[in-house]
Write a protein that holds these residues in place. Structure first.
Motif, PDB file in Angstrom:
ATOM      1  N   VAL A 134      -7.267 -11.186   9.927  1.00 11.26           N
ATOM      2  CA  VAL A 134      -7.372  -9.783  10.313  1.00 11.26           C
ATOM      3  C   VAL A 134      -6.275  -8.975   9.616  1.00 11.26           C
ATOM      4  CG1 VAL A 134      -7.175  -8.174  12.255  1.00 11.26           C
ATOM      5  CG2 VAL A 134      -8.470 -10.295  12.516  1.00 11.26           C
ATOM      6  N   ASN A 135      -5.055  -9.535   9.519  1.00 12.22           N
ATOM      7  CA  ASN A 135      -3.961  -8.830   8.848  1.00 12.22           C
ATOM      8  C   ASN A 135      -4.267  -8.608   7.377  1.00 12.22           C
ATOM      9  OD1 ASN A 135      -2.433  -8.643  11.161  1.00 12.22           O
ATOM     10  ND2 ASN A 135      -1.295 -10.526  10.754  1.00 12.22           N
ATOM     11  N   ARG A 136      -4.856  -9.603   6.716  1.00 16.39           N
ATOM     12  CA  ARG A 136      -5.208  -9.454   5.299  1.00 16.39           C
ATOM     13  C   ARG A 136      -6.318  -8.412   5.139  1.00 16.39           C
ATOM     14  NH1 ARG A 136      -3.365 -10.658   0.048  1.00 16.39           N
ATOM     15  NH2 ARG A 136      -5.118 -10.095  -1.267  1.00 16.39           N
ATOM     16  N   LEU A 137      -7.307  -8.413   6.030  1.00 19.15           N
ATOM     17  CA  LEU A 137      -8.378  -7.414   5.978  1.00 19.15           C
ATOM     18  C   LEU A 137      -7.807  -6.007   6.145  1.00 19.15           C
ATOM     19  CD1 LEU A 137     -11.202  -9.183   7.993  1.00 19.15           C
ATOM     20  CD2 LEU A 137     -11.250  -8.582   5.569  1.00 19.15           C
ATOM     21  N   GLU A 138      -6.847  -5.863   7.063  1.00 26.90           N
ATOM     22  CA  GLU A 138      -6.205  -4.565   7.252  1.00 26.90           C
ATOM     23  C   GLU A 138      -5.502  -4.140   5.969  1.00 26.90           C
ATOM     24  OE1 GLU A 138      -3.017  -2.479  10.267  1.00 26.90           O
ATOM     25  OE2 GLU A 138      -2.491  -4.427   9.414  1.00 26.90           O
ATOM     26  N   TRP A 139      -4.766  -5.062   5.345  1.00 33.29           N
ATOM     27  CA  TRP A 139      -4.033  -4.746   4.123  1.00 33.29           C
ATOM     28  C   TRP A 139      -4.997  -4.338   3.008  1.00 33.29           C
ATOM     29  CZ3 TRP A 139      -3.192  -6.301  -0.923  1.00 33.29           C
ATOM     30  CH2 TRP A 139      -2.014  -5.839  -1.499  1.00 33.29           C
ATOM     31  N   GLU A 140      -6.103  -5.051   2.872  1.00 33.62           N
ATOM     32  CA  GLU A 140      -7.111  -4.721   1.852  1.00 33.62           C
ATOM     33  C   GLU A 140      -7.696  -3.326   2.110  1.00 33.62           C
ATOM     34  OE1 GLU A 140      -8.118  -6.318  -0.861  1.00 33.62           O
ATOM     35  OE2 GLU A 140      -7.167  -8.262  -0.573  1.00 33.62           O
ATOM     36  N   HIS A 141      -7.966  -3.027   3.387  1.00 33.74           N
ATOM     37  CA  HIS A 141      -8.528  -1.717   3.728  1.00 33.74           C
ATOM     38  C   HIS A 141      -7.528  -0.599   3.402  1.00 33.74           C
ATOM     39  CE1 HIS A 141     -10.998   1.271   5.637  1.00 33.74           C
ATOM     40  NE2 HIS A 141     -10.001   1.614   6.436  1.00 33.74           N
ATOM     41  N   ILE A 142      -6.263  -0.813   3.728  1.00 32.17           N
ATOM     42  CA  ILE A 142      -5.236   0.181   3.415  1.00 32.17           C
ATOM     43  C   ILE A 142      -5.187   0.419   1.908  1.00 32.17           C
ATOM     44  CG2 ILE A 142      -2.727   0.562   3.330  1.00 32.17           C
ATOM     45  CD1 ILE A 142      -2.606  -0.760   6.135  1.00 32.17           C
ATOM     46  N   GLN A 143      -5.240  -0.646   1.117  1.00 32.47           N
ATOM     47  CA  GLN A 143      -5.210  -0.507  -0.344  1.00 32.47           C
ATOM     48  C   GLN A 143      -6.415   0.285  -0.852  1.00 32.47           C
ATOM     49  OE1 GLN A 143      -2.698  -1.453  -2.448  1.00 32.47           O
ATOM     50  NE2 GLN A 143      -1.617  -1.908  -0.550  1.00 32.47           N
ATOM     51  N   LYS A 144      -7.574   0.038  -0.259  1.00 33.40           N
ATOM     52  CA  LYS A 144      -8.794   0.743  -0.665  1.00 33.40           C
ATOM     53  C   LYS A 144      -8.667   2.240  -0.365  1.00 33.40           C
ATOM     54  CE  LYS A 144     -13.715   0.940   0.490  1.00 33.40           C
ATOM     55  NZ  LYS A 144     -13.773   2.087   1.373  1.00 33.40           N
ATOM     56  N   VAL A 145      -8.222   2.571   0.842  1.00 32.16           N
ATOM     57  CA  VAL A 145      -8.085   3.978   1.233  1.00 32.16           C
ATOM     58  C   VAL A 145      -6.989   4.650   0.412  1.00 32.16           C
ATOM     59  CG1 VAL A 145      -7.549   5.541   3.153  1.00 32.16           C
ATOM     60  CG2 VAL A 145      -8.995   3.530   3.541  1.00 32.16           C
ATOM     61  N   LEU A 146      -5.897   3.939   0.147  1.00 29.26           N
ATOM     62  CA  LEU A 146      -4.825   4.483  -0.683  1.00 29.26           C
ATOM     63  C   LEU A 146      -5.355   4.813  -2.082  1.00 29.26           C
ATOM     64  CD1 LEU A 146      -1.767   5.117  -0.944  1.00 29.26           C
ATOM     65  CD2 LEU A 146      -1.468   2.753  -1.694  1.00 29.26           C
ATOM     66  N   HIS A 147      -6.149   3.933  -2.625  1.00 27.16           N
ATOM     67  CA  HIS A 147      -6.735   4.171  -3.946  1.00 27.16           C
ATOM     68  C   HIS A 147      -7.680   5.382  -3.911  1.00 27.16           C
ATOM     69  CE1 HIS A 147      -8.398   3.523  -7.866  1.00 27.16           C
ATOM     70  NE2 HIS A 147      -9.601   3.537  -7.343  1.00 27.16           N
ATOM     71  N   GLU A 148      -8.472   5.499  -2.851  1.00 29.95           N
ATOM     72  CA  GLU A 148      -9.393   6.630  -2.721  1.00 29.95           C
ATOM     73  C   GLU A 148      -8.648   7.964  -2.674  1.00 29.95           C
ATOM     74  OE1 GLU A 148     -11.607   5.661   0.795  1.00 29.95           O
ATOM     75  OE2 GLU A 148     -12.842   4.173  -0.253  1.00 29.95           O
ATOM     76  N   HIS A 149      -7.408   7.919  -2.182  1.00 32.31           N
ATOM     77  CA  HIS A 149      -6.595   9.138  -2.081  1.00 32.31           C
ATOM     78  C   HIS A 149      -5.566   9.210  -3.216  1.00 32.31           C
ATOM     79  CE1 HIS A 149      -8.384   9.056   1.937  1.00 32.31           C
ATOM     80  NE2 HIS A 149      -8.302  10.371   1.841  1.00 32.31           N
ATOM     81  N   GLU A 150      -5.854   8.493  -4.294  1.00 31.83           N
ATOM     82  CA  GLU A 150      -5.055   8.535  -5.524  1.00 31.83           C
ATOM     83  C   GLU A 150      -3.571   8.301  -5.281  1.00 31.83           C
ATOM     84  OE1 GLU A 150      -6.183  12.282  -7.249  1.00 31.83           O
ATOM     85  OE2 GLU A 150      -8.166  11.514  -7.789  1.00 31.83           O
TER      86      GLU A 150
END
Length: 178
Positions: A134-150
């Motif tokens: 779950v912690n890794r999934l959270e980290w991956e999601h944060i990275q995805k959203v961070l990328h979406e917001h440049e």
């Protein structure tokens, strides 16, 4: 004919070891610690192969990929990072990188990845039998959203419904193990 190898990474120990290893393998090696230096070196001698660190002081290594491709459309680029995530791997490939490896990686792994000689069994060896934590999934999601917001921390924190400082604290940590 001598092949030119460009190493772009802000870790002096890593670049020294990798440069020595590639020189022993017959490459003419150039080392840059940031994007601006890498562009200047590439203008002097367009590389045939390049490794690019994702996170360095100043601009991300991702912005260097199109510039290297413009100088030599045949350049083979490998993105290396200690902060591997699915979102950044996808972005690196979309930008024109040929492959993506998490650090640490040795010279042989780097050359196999750059030259497309990695066997299917070797590529699949990193695929876990169990799902991500779950912690890794959270980290991956944060990275995805961070990328979406440049890379904008404040916008990412708002999109995630999280305090900006909490997000910064999570981003400062190394990726969670699978």
């Amino acid at each position: 004919m001598t092949r030119h190898f460009l190493i772009v990474d802000d870790d002096p120990a890593f670049t020294r070891v990798l440069a020595r290893a590639m020189t022993r393998r017959g490459f003419e090696v150039q080392v840059a610690r940031d994007v601006a230096t890498a562009v200047a070196l590439a203008h002097q001698q367009a590389p045939d192969l390049a490794t690019v660190d994702l996170k360095m002081e100043g601009p991300s290594g991702l912005c260097l990929i199109p510039q290297l491709k413009q100088l030599n459309s045949e350049v083979r680029i490998l993105v290396l990072t200690g902060y591997a995530s699915i979102a950044t791997a996808v972005e690196a490939i979309k930008s024109g990188a040929h492959n993506y490896l998490p650090k640490p990686a040795d010279a042989d792994q780097i050359l196999r990845a750059l030259e497309g000689e990695a066997e299917a069994s070797e590529l699949n060896s990193d695929i876990p039998d169990t799902p991500m934590s779950v912690n890794r999934l959270e980290w991956e999601h944060i990275q995805k959203v961070l990328h979406e917001h440049e890379g904008n921390i404040s916008a990412t924190a708002r999109a995630l419904g999280m305090h900006r400082r909490t997000l910064q604290r999570k981003l400062a940590k190394h990726p969670v193990r699978r």
